[in-house]
Motif scaffolding. Structure first.
Motif, mmCIF file in Angstrom:
data_model
loop_
_atom_site.group_PDB
_atom_site.id
_atom_site.type_symbol
_atom_site.label_atom_id
_atom_site.label_comp_id
_atom_site.label_asym_id
_atom_site.label_seq_id
_atom_site.Cartn_x
_atom_site.Cartn_y
_atom_site.Cartn_z
ATOM 1 N N PHE A 162 -4.264 0.615 4.076
ATOM 2 C CA PHE A 162 -4.578 1.965 4.557
ATOM 3 C C PHE A 162 -3.441 2.517 5.423
ATOM 4 O O PHE A 162 -3.118 3.708 5.360
ATOM 5 C CB PHE A 162 -5.888 1.967 5.343
ATOM 6 N N ARG A 163 -2.827 1.648 6.238
ATOM 7 C CA ARG A 163 -1.700 2.087 7.073
ATOM 8 C C ARG A 163 -0.533 2.552 6.203
ATOM 9 O O ARG A 163 0.071 3.604 6.452
ATOM 10 C CB ARG A 163 -1.243 0.943 7.984
ATOM 11 N N LEU A 164 -0.231 1.786 5.169
ATOM 12 C CA LEU A 164 0.886 2.131 4.291
ATOM 13 C C LEU A 164 0.596 3.395 3.489
ATOM 14 O O LEU A 164 1.475 4.239 3.291
ATOM 15 C CB LEU A 164 1.189 0.958 3.354
ATOM 16 N N GLY A 169 1.630 9.193 2.515
ATOM 17 C CA GLY A 169 1.160 10.570 2.424
ATOM 18 C C GLY A 169 1.089 11.064 0.990
ATOM 19 O O GLY A 169 0.720 10.331 0.066
ATOM 20 N N SER A 170 1.492 12.303 0.792
ATOM 21 C CA SER A 170 1.389 12.933 -0.528
ATOM 22 C C SER A 170 2.391 12.369 -1.528
ATOM 23 O O SER A 170 2.310 12.670 -2.723
ATOM 24 C CB SER A 170 1.588 14.444 -0.399
ATOM 25 N N THR A 171 3.330 11.547 -1.041
ATOM 26 C CA THR A 171 4.295 10.917 -1.954
ATOM 27 C C THR A 171 3.595 10.000 -2.946
ATOM 28 O O THR A 171 4.049 9.831 -4.075
ATOM 29 C CB THR A 171 5.331 10.106 -1.143
ATOM 30 N N LEU A 172 2.479 9.413 -2.519
ATOM 31 C CA LEU A 172 1.725 8.498 -3.376
ATOM 32 C C LEU A 172 0.665 9.302 -4.124
ATOM 33 O O LEU A 172 -0.271 9.824 -3.515
ATOM 34 C CB LEU A 172 1.063 7.414 -2.521
ATOM 35 N N PRO A 173 0.774 9.434 -5.444
ATOM 36 C CA PRO A 173 -0.208 10.211 -6.209
ATOM 37 C C PRO A 173 -1.625 9.694 -5.998
ATOM 38 O O PRO A 173 -1.846 8.483 -5.879
ATOM 39 C CB PRO A 173 0.246 10.014 -7.662
ATOM 40 N N SER A 174 -2.586 10.601 -5.959
ATOM 41 C CA SER A 174 -3.966 10.232 -5.629
ATOM 42 C C SER A 174 -4.547 9.233 -6.623
ATOM 43 O O SER A 174 -5.271 8.311 -6.237
ATOM 44 C CB SER A 174 -4.844 11.481 -5.557
ATOM 45 N N ARG A 175 -4.231 9.385 -7.908
ATOM 46 C CA ARG A 175 -4.778 8.456 -8.899
ATOM 47 C C ARG A 175 -4.234 7.049 -8.682
ATOM 48 O O ARG A 175 -4.985 6.068 -8.756
ATOM 49 C CB ARG A 175 -4.442 8.937 -10.313
ATOM 50 N N SER A 283 8.635 7.758 4.931
ATOM 51 C CA SER A 283 8.734 8.043 6.366
ATOM 52 C C SER A 283 10.178 8.204 6.834
ATOM 53 O O SER A 283 10.438 8.870 7.833
ATOM 54 C CB SER A 283 8.051 6.935 7.175
ATOM 55 N N SER A 284 11.128 7.601 6.099
ATOM 56 C CA SER A 284 12.537 7.679 6.504
ATOM 57 C C SER A 284 13.348 8.656 5.660
ATOM 58 O O SER A 284 14.538 8.849 5.904
ATOM 59 C CB SER A 284 13.183 6.289 6.415
ATOM 60 N N GLY A 285 12.705 9.254 4.654
ATOM 61 C CA GLY A 285 13.417 10.186 3.789
ATOM 62 C C GLY A 285 14.324 9.515 2.780
ATOM 63 O O GLY A 285 15.239 10.147 2.240
ATOM 64 N N HIS A 287 14.719 8.686 -0.574
ATOM 65 C CA HIS A 287 14.125 9.045 -1.861
ATOM 66 C C HIS A 287 14.283 7.926 -2.888
ATOM 67 O O HIS A 287 13.351 7.650 -3.663
ATOM 68 C CB HIS A 287 14.774 10.332 -2.378
ATOM 69 N N ASN A 288 15.433 7.271 -2.905
ATOM 70 C CA ASN A 288 15.667 6.208 -3.887
ATOM 71 C C ASN A 288 14.703 5.042 -3.693
ATOM 72 O O ASN A 288 14.182 4.480 -4.664
ATOM 73 C CB ASN A 288 17.109 5.713 -3.797
ATOM 74 N N LEU A 289 14.462 4.680 -2.425
ATOM 75 C CA LEU A 289 13.534 3.589 -2.134
ATOM 76 C C LEU A 289 12.119 3.968 -2.561
ATOM 77 O O LEU A 289 11.395 3.164 -3.162
ATOM 78 C CB LEU A 289 13.567 3.266 -0.638
ATOM 79 N N THR A 290 11.734 5.206 -2.275
ATOM 80 C CA THR A 290 10.405 5.681 -2.654
ATOM 81 C C THR A 290 10.215 5.652 -4.157
ATOM 82 O O THR A 290 9.192 5.165 -4.667
ATOM 83 C CB THR A 290 10.182 7.115 -2.135
ATOM 84 N N GLU A 291 11.187 6.166 -4.894
ATOM 85 C CA GLU A 291 11.071 6.223 -6.350
ATOM 86 C C GLU A 291 11.039 4.832 -6.973
ATOM 87 O O GLU A 291 10.292 4.584 -7.926
ATOM 88 C CB GLU A 291 12.232 7.042 -6.934
#
Length: 303
Positions: A162-164, A169-175, A283-285, A287-291
């Motif tokens: 839940f913390r992660l 946030g909205s970066t993680l798709p709801s599905r 949280s750190s911006g 983008h490559n890590l997020t993707e």
């Protein structure tokens, strides 16, 4: 309104307050460090300054554990030199300074160059078993979380997920988020039947925290801020992100648990690990890590 100090100036201020006898001749920032500002100091030391109260708690835990771990595991554990709590711009921060271990992060130099894969895997299997046989020292008991039943571990796991998710946030798709949560609930129900056996764990085994020398031999295991009493499967899962075939082979040759019990738990934590990339990338911006994290999560948690 006064401008906030840069991370470098915050670290310099903390060093002046906490270890004034230590002259600063050079200070180089490391790229990694999700909860802390991490710098190489004078080419031979590491200085870590917490970014938040959570990071500060983890640094105090690490500082408490390091002497005990070094006594048990030897020179692969850094030698702590100083720790203190310091007020910077009205914020309570924790500074930890320890001797740097000469070596390379295993993402920069392969964990094996002249060392054979078989030898590396046996070395890692023995290290995992040794870590998991250690009892946390009494003086650190208030800092090291103890999740010593399937129910406690499942609660800690749900809380962390839940913390992660909140960080992502909205970066993680709801599905995708809902699929992950459903899998966590299902896994928690099965944990008792999967042979959960609580032990001391590092909690953050990954290539950034394993240091190797020029031959590819393991010389350091750093960043103990996630240490807890919990499921050793999470440490074995981290080895898959060093190199997948190394993770598989270590899992095959380890002697801690029967593979039919350990492997499903390792698989779950291996699949869940990229959620950290998404959360901290968002949280750190980065983008490559997020993707990269989203791509792996979609593969492991298909809707």
């Amino acid at each position: 309104m006064a401008r906030k100090l840069t991370p470098r100036k915050r670290v310099l201020q903390a060093l002046r307050v906490c270890v004034p006898q230590l002259g600063v001749n050079s200070l180089r920032r490391f790229e990694h460090g999700w909860d802390n500002h991490v710098y190489e100091l004078n080419h031979s030391l590491v200085a870590k300054l917490s970014k938040s109260s959570v990071g500060g708690f983890k640094l105090l835990k690490e500082a408490c554990l390091l002497p005990h771990l070094r006594a048990e595991l030897g020179e692969i554990i850094p030698r702590e030199l100083a720790k203190c709590v310091v007020n910077i711009e009205g914020e309570e921060c924790v500074l930890l300074v320890y001797e740097a271990i000469p070596g390379w992060v295993s993402t920069e130099r392969g964990i094996r160059l002249t060392t054979s894969t078989h030898e590396v895997c046996h070395m890692l299997a023995q290290l995992m078993e040794k870590i998991h046989s250690i009892s946390p020292p009494n003086e650190c008991s208030e800092m090291v979380p103890v999740h010593d039943t399937p129910r406690k571990w499942a609660e800690a796991l749900r809380s962390e997920v839940f913390r992660l998710i909140d960080m992502a946030g909205s970066t993680l798709p709801s599905r995708l988020r809902n699929t992950i949560l459903e899998r966590v609930v299902e896994y928690a129900k099965r944990l008792q039947s999967l042979g959960f056996t609580p032990k001391l764990i590092h909690g953050d085994i990954d290539p950034r925290n394993l240091l190797v020398d020029d031959t590819g031999r393991l010389v350091g295991l750093i960043d103990w801020g996630e240490a807890a009493v919990g499921d050793p499967a999470i440490d074995y899962a981290g080895l898959f992100y060093v190199e997948e075939h190394i993770g598989k082979h270590v899992l095959e040759i380890q002697r801690e648990e029967y593979p039919q019990y350990l492997s499903p738990r390792v698989g779950f934590h291996r699949d869940l690990a990229p959620l950290y990339w998404v959360a901290y990338g968002a949280s750190s911006g980065n983008h490559n890590l997020t993707e990269a994290g989203l791509r792996l999560l979609r593969e492991s948690f298909p809707s």
